[in-house]
Every structure is written in structure tokens, then in C-alpha cells.
Scaffold this active site. Structure first.
Site, PDB file in Angstrom:
ATOM      1  N   LEU A 129       4.969   0.802  82.959  1.00 55.86           N
ATOM      2  CA  LEU A 129       4.591   2.213  82.840  1.00 55.86           C
ATOM      3  C   LEU A 129       3.094   2.361  83.080  1.00 55.86           C
ATOM      4  O   LEU A 129       2.287   2.248  82.155  1.00 55.86           O
ATOM      5  CB  LEU A 129       4.962   2.752  81.447  1.00 55.86           C
ATOM      6  CG  LEU A 129       6.426   2.562  81.013  1.00 55.86           C
ATOM      7  CD1 LEU A 129       6.639   3.097  79.602  1.00 55.86           C
ATOM      8  CD2 LEU A 129       7.378   3.235  82.000  1.00 55.86           C
ATOM      9  N   ARG A 159      -2.233  -8.346  97.924  1.00 55.16           N
ATOM     10  CA  ARG A 159      -1.046  -7.627  97.490  1.00 55.16           C
ATOM     11  C   ARG A 159      -0.536  -6.832  98.686  1.00 55.16           C
ATOM     12  O   ARG A 159      -1.264  -6.026  99.261  1.00 55.16           O
ATOM     13  CB  ARG A 159      -1.419  -6.678  96.364  1.00 55.16           C
ATOM     14  CG  ARG A 159      -0.235  -5.921  95.894  1.00 55.16           C
ATOM     15  CD  ARG A 159      -0.615  -4.958  94.833  1.00 55.16           C
ATOM     16  NE  ARG A 159       0.587  -4.482  94.203  1.00 55.16           N
ATOM     17  CZ  ARG A 159       0.602  -3.778  93.102  1.00 55.16           C
ATOM     18  NH1 ARG A 159      -0.510  -3.496  92.498  1.00 55.16           N
ATOM     19  NH2 ARG A 159       1.724  -3.365  92.598  1.00 55.16           N
ATOM     20  N   ILE A 165       0.202   2.520  80.416  1.00 52.73           N
ATOM     21  CA  ILE A 165       0.823   3.286  79.339  1.00 52.73           C
ATOM     22  C   ILE A 165       1.637   2.360  78.427  1.00 52.73           C
ATOM     23  O   ILE A 165       1.560   2.444  77.199  1.00 52.73           O
ATOM     24  CB  ILE A 165       1.720   4.408  79.935  1.00 52.73           C
ATOM     25  CG1 ILE A 165       0.858   5.376  80.755  1.00 52.73           C
ATOM     26  CG2 ILE A 165       2.490   5.133  78.845  1.00 52.73           C
ATOM     27  CD1 ILE A 165       1.644   6.366  81.618  1.00 52.73           C
ATOM     28  N   ARG A 186       4.222  11.183  91.241  1.00 55.05           N
ATOM     29  CA  ARG A 186       5.459  11.056  92.039  1.00 55.05           C
ATOM     30  C   ARG A 186       6.662  11.603  91.272  1.00 55.05           C
ATOM     31  O   ARG A 186       6.737  11.445  90.047  1.00 55.05           O
ATOM     32  CB  ARG A 186       5.708   9.581  92.394  1.00 55.05           C
ATOM     33  CG  ARG A 186       4.731   9.047  93.422  1.00 55.05           C
ATOM     34  CD  ARG A 186       4.926   7.564  93.660  1.00 55.05           C
ATOM     35  NE  ARG A 186       3.752   6.819  93.259  1.00 55.05           N
ATOM     36  CZ  ARG A 186       3.682   5.487  93.157  1.00 55.05           C
ATOM     37  NH1 ARG A 186       4.742   4.759  93.433  1.00 55.05           N
ATOM     38  NH2 ARG A 186       2.568   4.906  92.789  1.00 55.05           N
ATOM     39  N   HIS A 214       6.861  -3.175  92.372  1.00 60.18           N
ATOM     40  CA  HIS A 214       6.165  -3.715  91.185  1.00 60.18           C
ATOM     41  C   HIS A 214       6.611  -5.148  90.888  1.00 60.18           C
ATOM     42  O   HIS A 214       6.521  -5.620  89.754  1.00 60.18           O
ATOM     43  CB  HIS A 214       6.415  -2.843  89.924  1.00 60.18           C
ATOM     44  CG  HIS A 214       5.714  -1.523  89.963  1.00 60.18           C
ATOM     45  ND1 HIS A 214       6.301  -0.359  89.540  1.00 60.18           N
ATOM     46  CD2 HIS A 214       4.465  -1.184  90.358  1.00 60.18           C
ATOM     47  CE1 HIS A 214       5.458   0.656  89.689  1.00 60.18           C
ATOM     48  NE2 HIS A 214       4.337   0.171  90.184  1.00 60.18           N
ATOM     49  N   GLU A 266      -1.009  -8.840  87.550  1.00 61.62           N
ATOM     50  CA  GLU A 266      -0.575  -9.014  88.946  1.00 61.62           C
ATOM     51  C   GLU A 266      -1.579  -9.854  89.735  1.00 61.62           C
ATOM     52  O   GLU A 266      -1.190 -10.636  90.601  1.00 61.62           O
ATOM     53  CB  GLU A 266      -0.406  -7.636  89.601  1.00 61.62           C
ATOM     54  CG  GLU A 266       0.781  -6.869  89.049  1.00 61.62           C
ATOM     55  CD  GLU A 266       0.629  -5.370  89.152  1.00 61.62           C
ATOM     56  OE1 GLU A 266      -0.273  -4.813  88.474  1.00 61.62           O
ATOM     57  OE2 GLU A 266       1.397  -4.738  89.880  1.00 61.62           O
ATOM     58  N   ASN A 308      -6.526  -6.193  96.587  1.00 64.87           N
ATOM     59  CA  ASN A 308      -5.491  -5.172  96.430  1.00 64.87           C
ATOM     60  C   ASN A 308      -6.040  -3.899  97.075  1.00 64.87           C
ATOM     61  O   ASN A 308      -6.844  -3.193  96.485  1.00 64.87           O
ATOM     62  CB  ASN A 308      -5.199  -4.971  94.943  1.00 64.87           C
ATOM     63  CG  ASN A 308      -4.102  -3.960  94.696  1.00 64.87           C
ATOM     64  OD1 ASN A 308      -3.579  -3.346  95.627  1.00 64.87           O
ATOM     65  ND2 ASN A 308      -3.751  -3.784  93.436  1.00 64.87           N
TER      66      ASN A 308
HETATM   67  P1  AMP Z   1      -2.253   1.662  85.318  1.00 60.84           P
HETATM   68  O1  AMP Z   1      -1.784   2.309  86.602  1.00 60.84           O
HETATM   69  O2  AMP Z   1      -1.418   0.520  84.882  1.00 60.84           O
HETATM   70  O3  AMP Z   1      -3.731   1.378  85.298  1.00 60.84           O
HETATM   71  O4  AMP Z   1      -2.045   2.794  84.165  1.00 60.84           O
HETATM   72  C1  AMP Z   1      -2.705   4.029  84.218  1.00 60.84           C
HETATM   73  C2  AMP Z   1      -2.091   4.960  83.175  1.00 60.84           C
HETATM   74  O5  AMP Z   1      -2.196   4.343  81.873  1.00 60.84           O
HETATM   75  C3  AMP Z   1      -2.779   6.319  83.084  1.00 60.84           C
HETATM   76  O6  AMP Z   1      -1.816   7.347  82.977  1.00 60.84           O
HETATM   77  C4  AMP Z   1      -3.553   6.192  81.783  1.00 60.84           C
HETATM   78  O7  AMP Z   1      -3.758   7.448  81.162  1.00 60.84           O
HETATM   79  C5  AMP Z   1      -2.625   5.345  80.962  1.00 60.84           C
HETATM   80  N1  AMP Z   1      -3.292   4.774  79.799  1.00 60.84           N
HETATM   81  C6  AMP Z   1      -4.240   3.809  79.745  1.00 60.84           C
HETATM   82  N2  AMP Z   1      -4.632   3.618  78.458  1.00 60.84           N
HETATM   83  C7  AMP Z   1      -3.913   4.479  77.696  1.00 60.84           C
HETATM   84  C8  AMP Z   1      -3.849   4.774  76.293  1.00 60.84           C
HETATM   85  N3  AMP Z   1      -4.619   4.132  75.425  1.00 60.84           N
HETATM   86  N4  AMP Z   1      -2.994   5.727  75.889  1.00 60.84           N
HETATM   87  C9  AMP Z   1      -2.203   6.382  76.759  1.00 60.84           C
HETATM   88  N5  AMP Z   1      -2.215   6.154  78.079  1.00 60.84           N
HETATM   89  C10 AMP Z   1      -3.048   5.221  78.542  1.00 60.84           C
END
Ligand code: AMP
Length: 394
Positions: free
Chosen positions: A209, A93, A329, A241, A181, A379, A9
Site C-alpha cells: 500500500l 527497475r 501506507i 489511479r 510490484h 525493492e 529507478n
Molecule cells: P510509497 O509510494 O510507498 O512511498 O508510499 C507513499 C504513500 O504512503 C503516500 O500516500 C503517503 O501519504 C503514505 N504515507 C507515508 N507515511 C505515512 C504515514 N505515517 N501515515 C499515513 N500515510 C503515510
């Protein structure tokens, strides 16, 4: 001899990779890692499934590896570690498959040239996704490579769903909503039947998210609509974004502020969203931990935009049977899930506080008319699975 599939990726400044090993019908993750800061101070780290570091290297400040150098290094690392392993193929990817690629495809120089045509549609992602494919074709032309697309899963969307109110000829020329996505949604769709027959057969909205964020409306596990459109800047507000924006704002920025395309691109993709509103961080955890009013405002807008888009997708589906949260998130933040679920109470959703705080997978009460779930996405496994299928079919 055990068979391995490598998943790559590649982004603008990092290459993430995972190594999966065939275990009967299963593909098991063995090693994952990344080389980041490719153009400034590269750093490589690889970890086993137990989290133990199995490879590490840092190049000094000001050193550049670039995508080609990073791929060469990675090949060396994989060769060193692959003792007795047969590399069946490499899955990549690739953000854009355009109208042509609705399925993963084995890449040869002809396919690579076709995928380069989509660089203008995703200039911030596609060139980086293609760089390791090109390098590997040069360095190891016999290793099968498979491109898996973020757009492919949404090719089932009806024409009407894909259309903008622009002159029809533009739609035919490819100016349409593609959705992204897709590998994450496809994975969620593949595991949904294990969690709920009703959600799998019915109308489910998946909320991806993460740092990038979007939502997808599934009917019978097929994508019927999504919040992202022509590019991955549309729809929900994200880490950096904007999400959807009146196109008149872009015209105003050009005419009245003298901004050119590159300056606007930087604004919309890198300086907006949670970061732009809060002026603190694009990272949800940092904002949740902050007591600054602007951090709270950024979270409020993030949730409000989800609420609005959810209404739109619920209307497109004509009702909702389930909501599924996924990505950083969605999988990990109980407070954000709680707000989104409570905002959707009008749909007949009833949050189970203890279940949501405990991380799910079930988030809603037995009385809730709409099921709420939190499911981890994968993914990489989706790409590895596709790669194996494509290679086996040849
Ligand atoms: P990703 O792009 O899927 O890796 O997600 C990244 C986002 O997930 C970032 O904004 C992180 O702050 C959020 N994130 C990861 N763990 C947590 C958590 N325990 N609480 C709140 N946000 C989280």
C-alpha cells in the site's frame, strides 16, 4: 578494493538511485538520492545512510535535463565520489518483462531491443525505465547492467489466473494478467521465513500500500495471484489511479463523452483514486489529517476496495494464514491497517491495538487465527542483490 552496485529507478519525471557496497556477503546501502523534475526545474539531492546531505544541486525554473542529462550528471557524481571503489554493475527497475523475462537479465543492445517491445504494454513506465539503460550502454558500455522486472515474480501464476474471458488467441498473444510490484513482493517473500515459518510455508496475502497499491497472494512464498492485471491501473484504488473498473465505463467515455485514449489514460492514471474522490490530495497523510467529508469518503473507498480484493485473494488461496502490510501506507499508517485488519475479522483476524499502534512487526493477538505483520519493503536491495547474482554468474 570495495565493490559497489548502483540501483536506478527511473520514472517519468525523476530518477532515483541508491549505491550499495559489498560488505562480506551483505550489500550495505551507502548513498541514496534522486534527480527530480527532470523537465521543469531539475533538482538533485543525495544523502548518506545517516540522512546527511552528501550532494545537492538545483537547476533553474524552465531548465531541462531529461533522462539523458540526468544520467550523465549522475555518472559524474558517482565518479567523483567513488574514490577507490570498483563499480561492479548497475541494476535497473524495469516494470515489464513480458512473457520472456521471468528472471533478471544482463542487458546488451539485443536485450534492450527486446524490452522495447513491451513499451506498448506499459507506455507510462517502460520508456522511462529503459532510457537510462540506453544512455549507459552508450556512455559506459563496459559497465554491466541488469534489468529487474516488476512482472517477473508473478510468472509463477497458473495460466487460469492470468486469463481474461477474451478470445483465447489474445491470451496467447500476451493480453493477460501480469501483475506488478513483484520486486517488493519478492523482497517480502525473502524475509518472511525470518518472521513466521507458518506464513512462509502457508497462504499469505501481502498488501503493498504505497502511492501505487496492489495485493499479492503467496503460497509457500511463491506468487499465485495478484490484484494487478494487464496494467498497473488494475485492482485496488490508488493515489491517482482508479483500480479495477468496468470496461463499459471506458466505452461510455469514448462514445458519449468523446474522450480519446490519451484523455482516458490521464483520467484513469492521474486524476482518479484518492485524488479524484477527495479533490484534495493523492497523499494518504494529507487525507488522514483532513476533516473534509470527501477526504473521509476517499479513505472509506480505499479501505472498502481493499476489503473486496482481500476477499477475492483469500478465495483464490482457499484460506489465509497471514496478512503482511508493506510500503508507505502499509508500513506507517496504523489507522489504515486497523481498518483493514478489522474488516478482515471474518477471516479470523484479531488485531492487537497496542501492537498495531506501535508499528508492529506483529499486529495481531496471540489468539488470532490469522497472523498480521507490518514489514518494510526494500525493492532497491532486491535489485542490488539480483544484479550481483547475475554479474557473478557470468
Ligand atoms: P510509497 O509510494 O510507498 O512511498 O508510499 C507513499 C504513500 O504512503 C503516500 O500516500 C503517503 O501519504 C503514505 N504515507 C507515508 N507515511 C505515512 C504515514 N505515517 N501515515 C499515513 N500515510 C503515510
Amino acid at each position: 578494493m570495495p565493490t559497489a552496485i548502483v540501483v536506478i529507478n527511473a520514472g517519468s519525471s525523476s530518477i532515483k538511485f541508491s549505491v550499495f557496497v559489498e560488505w562480506g556477503a551483505e550489500l550495505r546501502l551507502q548513498v541514496r538520492g534522486q534527480i527530480e523534475r527532470l523537465f521543469t526545474a531539475p533538482r538533485f539531492v543525495a544523502k548518506g545512510v545517516d540522512g546527511a546531505v552528501v550532494g545537492e544541486q538545483a537547476w533553474g525554473e524552465g531548465q531541462r535535463l531529461g533522462h539523458d542529462g540526468a544520467l550523465d550528471f549522475l555518472l559524474g557524481f558517482l565518479r567523483e565520489r567513488s574514490g577507490g571503489m570498483n563499480l561492479a554493475g548497475v541494476g535497473h527497475r524495469v516494470v515489464h518483462g513480458g512473457l520472456e523475462y521471468a528472471q533478471p537479465v544482463r542487458v546488451d543492445p539485443r536485450v534492450l531491443a527486446a524490452l522495447e517491445k513491451y513499451v506498448p504494454l506499459a507506455p507510462l513506465h517502460q520508456p522511462h525505465n529503459l532510457a537510462p539503460i540506453r544512455r549507459l550502454l552508450e556512455r559506459a558500455p563496459d559497465v554491466p547492467q541488469v534489468a529487474c522486472f516488476d512482472t517477473a515474480f508473478h510468472r509463477t501464476n497458473a495460466d487460469l489466473t492470468q486469463m481474461f474471458g477474451l478470445p483465447y488467441a489474445m491470451f496467447e498473444q500476451g493480453v493477460r494478467r501480469y501483475g506488478f510490484h513483484g520486486l517488493s513482493y519478492e523482497y517480502i517473500a525473502s524475509v518472511l521465513p525470518r518472521h513466521s515459518a507458518r506464513a512462509a510455508a502457508g497462504r499469505t496475502i501481502v498488501l503493498h500500500l504505497g502511492n501505487g497499491a496492489s495485493m499479492c497472494a503467496l503460497h509457500g512464498c511463491r506468487s499465485v495471484a495478484s490484484s494487478m492485471g494487464f496494467t498497473a491501473v488494475d485492482g485496488l484504488m490508488m493515489g491517482t489511479r482508479t483500480g479495477n473498473l468496468d470496461p463499459g465505463v471506458v466505452l461510455y467515455l469514448m462514445d458519449q463523452r468523446g474522450m480519446d485514449a490519451r484523455a482516458i489514460e490521464k483520467l484513469l492514471y492521474n486524476e482518479s483514486g484518492l485524488l479524484g474522490i477527495s479533490a484534495i490530495s493523492s497523499d494518504m497523510r494529507t487525507l488522514l489529517d483532513s476533516s473534509e467529508p470527501r477526504a473521509r469518503l476517499a479513505i472509506d473507498l480505499y479501505c472498502y476496495r481493499i476489503r473486496r480484493e482481500l476477499g477475492s485473494l483469500a478465495a483464490a488461496l482457499g484460506g489465509v494464514d497471514a496478512l503482511v502490510f508493506t510500503a508507505g501506507i502499509g508500513e506507517n499508517s496504523a489507522p489504515i491497517r486497523a481498518r483493514v485488519l478489522d474488516d478482515a475479522a471474518w477471516l479470523g483476524i484479531e488485531r492487537d491495538t497496542t501492537a498495531n499502534d506501535g508499528g508492529g512487526p506483529l499486529l495481531t493477538t496471540a489468539a488470532s487465527r490469522v497472523l498480521g505483520l507490518a514489514l518494510p519493503t526494500n525493492e532497491e536491495l532486491m535489485i542490488a542483490t539480483h544484479t550481483r547474482t547475475v554479474i557473478r554468474a557470468q
